[in-house]
Design an enzyme around this catalytic site. Structure first.
Site, mmCIF file in Angstrom:
data_model
loop_
_atom_site.group_PDB
_atom_site.id
_atom_site.type_symbol
_atom_site.label_atom_id
_atom_site.label_comp_id
_atom_site.label_asym_id
_atom_site.label_seq_id
_atom_site.Cartn_x
_atom_site.Cartn_y
_atom_site.Cartn_z
ATOM 1 C CD GLU A 37 -3.228 -0.647 0.554
ATOM 2 O OE1 GLU A 37 -3.347 0.498 0.102
ATOM 3 O OE2 GLU A 37 -4.091 -1.532 0.413
ATOM 4 C CG ASP A 66 -9.149 4.357 -2.874
ATOM 5 O OD1 ASP A 66 -10.045 4.903 -3.572
ATOM 6 O OD2 ASP A 66 -9.389 3.380 -2.134
#
Length: 161
Positions: A29, A38
């Site tokens: 991540e 995101d």
């Protein structure tokens, strides 16, 4: 997979699947100490943390991010423990925790990947990870890379990592 990540994962294995996932997920991540949207447009912080713990405008510390990651992994680890009905290595469980953390516990619990694993076909289950690389019908290179790492770890047994 990078040799340094492999060593960190093997070193974490004594702490079980959640310890492995705690090493794996920050690598997959990355870390951002300020909230951002995101690829799916969801407000996110630290190592992929979403939901009410994301406070827009707040700058998080490394310690806060580590604590949030551990807190947020617990429900996914519980889901893996509850729904995997066949023996699985701690590495397989860690890969599944990472996967479900990314796609959601419900998606994991309904997946063909879980059905393959529970039917005893762990190779087919691990290979099925590579299908989960789309956002809004677009293939995402970052997800392709993530699934390849998760697949590799899923294929490890506790004996031959």
């Amino acid at each position: 997979m990078e040799a340094s990540l492999r060593k960190k994962i093997i070193a974490a294995a004594g702490g079980g699947a959640i310890a492995i996932a705690t090493v794996l997920i920050p690598h997959l991540e990355g870390v951002k100490y300020t909230p951002y949207r995101d690829v799916g447009g969801v407000w996110t912080v630290c190592n992929g943390i979403t939901g009410p713990d994301v406070i827009i405008g707040k700058i998080y510390t490394e310690k806060e991010c580590k604590e949030l990651l551990h807190k947020h992994l617990i429900p996914y680890a519980r889901s893996v423990e509850k729904h995997v009905k066949t023996p699985a290595s701690e590495y397989q469980k860690a890969a599944l925790i990472s996967f479900s953390f990314n796609v959601g516990a419900g998606a994991f619990e309904r997946s063909s990947l879980l059905r393959y694993l529970n039917s005893g076909d762990s190779k087919k289950a691990c290979d099925a990870l590579k299908q989960w690389v789309y956002v809004d019908k677009n293939k995402i290179p970052g997800l392709m890379n993530r699934r390849e790492v998760e697949r590799e770890i899923c294929m490890w047994s506790n004996k031959n990592a």
